[in-house]
Design a protein around this motif. Structure first.
Motif, PDB file in Angstrom:
ATOM      1  N   CYS A   4      62.876  12.091  -0.317  1.00  0.00           N
ATOM      2  CA  CYS A   4      61.442  12.302  -0.155  1.00  0.00           C
ATOM      3  C   CYS A   4      60.716  11.276  -1.123  1.00  0.00           C
ATOM      4  N   ASP A   5      59.702  10.905  -0.755  1.00  0.00           N
ATOM      5  CA  ASP A   5      58.624  10.134  -1.944  1.00  0.00           C
ATOM      6  C   ASP A   5      58.219  10.721  -2.978  1.00  0.00           C
ATOM      7  N   VAL A   6      57.823  12.089  -2.845  1.00  0.00           N
ATOM      8  CA  VAL A   6      57.236  12.957  -4.314  1.00  0.00           C
ATOM      9  C   VAL A   6      57.866  14.250  -3.950  1.00  0.00           C
ATOM     10  N   LEU A   7      58.565  14.535  -5.219  1.00  0.00           N
ATOM     11  CA  LEU A   7      58.905  15.978  -5.245  1.00  0.00           C
ATOM     12  C   LEU A   7      58.168  16.724  -6.290  1.00  0.00           C
ATOM     13  N   VAL A   8      57.556  17.687  -5.708  1.00  0.00           N
ATOM     14  CA  VAL A   8      56.595  18.358  -6.741  1.00  0.00           C
ATOM     15  C   VAL A   8      57.503  19.693  -7.282  1.00  0.00           C
ATOM     16  N   LEU A   9      57.629  19.793  -8.571  1.00  0.00           N
ATOM     17  CA  LEU A   9      58.389  21.030  -9.116  1.00  0.00           C
ATOM     18  C   LEU A   9      57.183  22.091  -9.527  1.00  0.00           C
ATOM     19  N   GLY A  10      57.311  23.319  -8.715  1.00  0.00           N
ATOM     20  CA  GLY A  10      56.417  24.307  -9.121  1.00  0.00           C
ATOM     21  C   GLY A  10      55.358  24.399  -7.871  1.00  0.00           C
ATOM     22  N   ALA A  11      55.241  25.691  -7.354  1.00  0.00           N
ATOM     23  CA  ALA A  11      54.078  25.758  -6.377  1.00  0.00           C
ATOM     24  C   ALA A  11      53.162  26.817  -7.011  1.00  0.00           C
ATOM     25  N   GLY A  12      52.877  26.453  -8.227  1.00  0.00           N
ATOM     26  CA  GLY A  12      51.498  27.147  -8.598  1.00  0.00           C
ATOM     27  C   GLY A  12      50.183  26.587  -8.397  1.00  0.00           C
ATOM     28  N   ALA A  13      49.275  26.479  -8.893  1.00  0.00           N
ATOM     29  CA  ALA A  13      47.854  25.860  -8.735  1.00  0.00           C
ATOM     30  C   ALA A  13      47.992  24.175  -8.763  1.00  0.00           C
ATOM     31  N   ALA A  14      48.638  23.687  -9.957  1.00  0.00           N
ATOM     32  CA  ALA A  14      48.577  22.688  -9.883  1.00  0.00           C
ATOM     33  C   ALA A  14      49.568  21.857  -8.849  1.00  0.00           C
ATOM     34  N   ILE A  42      47.889  32.636  -9.002  1.00  0.00           N
ATOM     35  CA  ILE A  42      46.678  32.596  -8.373  1.00  0.00           C
ATOM     36  C   ILE A  42      46.350  33.901  -7.868  1.00  0.00           C
ATOM     37  N   ARG A  43      47.228  34.668  -7.475  1.00  0.00           N
ATOM     38  CA  ARG A  43      47.147  35.925  -6.721  1.00  0.00           C
ATOM     39  C   ARG A  43      46.426  36.924  -7.666  1.00  0.00           C
ATOM     40  N   ILE A  44      47.022  36.885  -9.010  1.00  0.00           N
ATOM     41  CA  ILE A  44      46.787  37.958  -9.895  1.00  0.00           C
ATOM     42  C   ILE A  44      45.356  37.711 -10.837  1.00  0.00           C
ATOM     43  N   SER A  45      45.051  36.237 -10.648  1.00  0.00           N
ATOM     44  CA  SER A  45      44.152  35.776 -11.580  1.00  0.00           C
ATOM     45  C   SER A  45      42.640  36.372 -11.338  1.00  0.00           C
ATOM     46  N   GLY A  46      42.093  36.501 -12.248  1.00  0.00           N
ATOM     47  CA  GLY A  46      40.472  36.882 -12.076  1.00  0.00           C
ATOM     48  C   GLY A  46      40.349  38.352 -11.633  1.00  0.00           C
ATOM     49  N   GLY A  47      41.207  39.216 -11.971  1.00  0.00           N
ATOM     50  CA  GLY A  47      41.291  40.574 -11.603  1.00  0.00           C
ATOM     51  C   GLY A  47      41.491  40.359  -9.889  1.00  0.00           C
ATOM     52  N   GLY A  48      42.130  39.605  -9.358  1.00  0.00           N
ATOM     53  CA  GLY A  48      42.574  39.386  -7.685  1.00  0.00           C
ATOM     54  C   GLY A  48      41.613  38.802  -7.165  1.00  0.00           C
ATOM     55  N   ARG A  49      40.566  37.979  -7.872  1.00  0.00           N
ATOM     56  CA  ARG A  49      39.556  37.270  -7.463  1.00  0.00           C
ATOM     57  C   ARG A  49      39.358  35.870  -7.639  1.00  0.00           C
ATOM     58  N   CYS A  50      40.441  35.458  -8.589  1.00  0.00           N
ATOM     59  CA  CYS A  50      40.402  34.028  -8.956  1.00  0.00           C
ATOM     60  C   CYS A  50      39.097  33.357  -9.391  1.00  0.00           C
ATOM     61  N   ASN A  51      39.011  33.402 -10.826  1.00  0.00           N
ATOM     62  CA  ASN A  51      38.207  32.815 -11.367  1.00  0.00           C
ATOM     63  C   ASN A  51      38.581  31.253 -11.555  1.00  0.00           C
ATOM     64  N   ARG A 108      43.963  35.287  -2.704  1.00  0.00           N
ATOM     65  CA  ARG A 108      45.007  34.707  -1.637  1.00  0.00           C
ATOM     66  C   ARG A 108      44.274  33.523  -0.694  1.00  0.00           C
ATOM     67  N   GLN A 109      42.759  33.646  -0.582  1.00  0.00           N
ATOM     68  CA  GLN A 109      42.248  32.574  -0.037  1.00  0.00           C
ATOM     69  C   GLN A 109      42.364  31.353  -0.464  1.00  0.00           C
ATOM     70  N   VAL A 110      42.539  31.504  -2.051  1.00  0.00           N
ATOM     71  CA  VAL A 110      42.631  29.957  -2.602  1.00  0.00           C
ATOM     72  C   VAL A 110      44.146  29.565  -2.381  1.00  0.00           C
ATOM     73  N   THR A 111      45.187  30.227  -2.496  1.00  0.00           N
ATOM     74  CA  THR A 111      46.119  29.991  -2.073  1.00  0.00           C
ATOM     75  C   THR A 111      46.564  29.462  -0.799  1.00  0.00           C
TER      76      THR A 111
END
Ligand code: FDA
Length: 392
Positions: A4-14, A42-51, A108-111
């Motif tokens: 591939c062109d770009v391999l991203v390691l980690g499927a978190g926010a960044a 992301i799922r557990i952040s901000g008490g489930g509402r993601c700040n 989850r909406q953010v994810t």
């Protein structure tokens, strides 16, 4: 071998955000994560509402050996830029404390928005796939994974820090950096509750669960945010904030009644209702248990009317200047973030590319840029991911 062109390691926010940006620009992108689901933090952040961001974002809200490093990325992709993405995705949000933005519904909406973005661009997401090693290949890099080798022209390391190993944190990004000769600054748990020695715990344990507004300081750094007594020591937003600045062996000083001149207030009350017990009078200003404990700590007892001004000063000192030396923190088990990381001197501030390893990028928490509590860490994830996403 897949390529591939770009391999991203980690499927978190960044990682998710960078992958979407690179895919939008026509790059063939693969994202790999050993977790079964993307965006677990992301799922557990901000008490489930993601700040998810903070309108007060600026370099002064971050700790780093070089606090200026973050300026470029933060100013090129701002909190308002991320809010525009949230609005475009139809995610309702609200501002809680000043500047702090949360989803009205679920994190989850953010994810979903991020995963939707990378799929629209045609990027692939490989889950339950551990990353083992990253080496230089003929044209770029060869990455060994649990699903075989992948060749990539560029690699974006977005594997986060060490906090909450139960959720998949491994510290892999630091090892990758070191294997390419990049320095990693000292790492330690941050935004984390602080713990007390047994002899100090005995006094505070009865107050476990009690929260109150406070001003909490280490040296010249202070935060006006609530403090929470716990069974192990102290937590609450003010303590999490100061934990990023505190070091073993140092005292913290807490003002448990920051908006009142207690000695003056009690002296005034003494003239009107001096017959009440001192701890009852103090309970007019502080939670009951904290009032009783403060009176005992000041070595006082009896009625308010019996207290001289000097004794009231003594009590005010115990409340306004409570000094305590934590023995440690709850560690990576509960820390929200890792302080320190890949040395910013090794990275280009505009692109996040390693200066000595063309094609290798580091973004998000793995970098030595750590935000205060309040949505700043996600904003750093978005801003650094955007910078790399435009460059790969
Ligand atoms: P992140 O940790 O999100 O992602 C890294 C990914 O890499 C993970 O999916 C992991 O599985 C994967 N990975 C690691 N090692 C791997 C390996 N060997 N092989 C394959 N994959 C691997 N911040 C904020 O701004 N607002 C908030 O409300 C909160 N709330 C919050 C609550 C709690 C409980 C925590 C623990 C943290 C927060 N944070 C926060 C902090 C925020 O979650 C954090 O700063 C970002 O998630 C960092 O994003 P990254 O993408 O850099 O790492």
């Amino acid at each position: 071998m897949r390529s591939c062109d770009v391999l991203v390691l980690g499927a978190g926010a960044a990682g998710l955000f960078a992958a979407g940006e690179a895919a939008r620009r026509g790059r063939r992108v693969v994202v790999i994560d050993h977790a079964a689901r993307p965006g677990e933090k992301i799922r557990i952040s901000g008490g489930g509402r993601c700040n998810f961001t903070n309108f007060a974002t600026g370099p002064d809200r971050f700790l780093s050996e070089n606090p200026r490093f973050a300026v470029s990325a933060l100013s090129r992709f701002t909190a308002r830029d991320f809010v525009a993405r949230i609005d475009a995705a139809g995610i309702a949000w609200h501002e809680k404390a000043a500047g702090q933005l949360f989803c009205d519904g679920s994190a989850r909406q953010v994810t979903d928005m991020l995963v939707g973005g990378l799929r629209e661009g045609g990027a692939e997401l490989w889950l339950s796939t551990a990353v083992e090693t990253v080496e230089r290949g003929a044209e770029g890099f060869r990455v060994r994974t649990a699903q075989g080798e992948v060749a990539a022209r560029a690699v974006i390391v977005a594997t986060g820090g060490k906090s909450i190993p139960k959720m998949g944190a491994t510290g892999l990004g630091y090892r990758i950096a070191q294997s390419f000769g990049l320095r990693v600054t000292e790492t330690r748990p941050a935004l984390v509750p602080l713990t007390f020695a047994d002899q100090d715990l005995a006094g505070v344990r009865p107050m476990a669960g009690v929260s109150l507004p406070a001003r909490i300081a280490v040296g010249k750094t202070a935060f006006d945010e609530p403090l929470l007594f716990t069974h192990r020591g102290l937590s609450g937003p003010g303590i999490l904030q100061i934990s990023s600045y505190w070091r073993e062996g140092e005292e913290i000083e807490a003002d448990l009644l920051p908006s009142t001149d207690l000695a003056r207030a009690l002296a005034a009350l003494r003239g009107q209702s001096g017959r009440q017990a001192l701890h009852t009078a103090l309970a007019g200003f502080l939670p009951d248990k904290v009032a009783a404990w403060s009176v005992a700590r000041a070595g006082l007892s009896g009625r308010l009317a019996d207290q001289s001004n000097a004794r009231l000063d003594q009590l005010a000192g115990a409340v306004h200047r409570w000094r305590i030396k934590p023995v440690g923190s709850e560690g990576y088990r509960t820390a929200e973030v890792t302080l320190g990381g890949v040395d910013t001197a090794a990275l280009d501030a505009r692109t996040m590319q390693a200066r000595t390893v063309p094609g290798l990028y580091f973004i998000g928490e793995v970098v030595d840029v750590t935000g205060w509590l309040g949505g700043y860490n996600f904003q750093w994830a978005w801003s650094s991911a955007w910078a790399a996403g435009q460059a790969v």
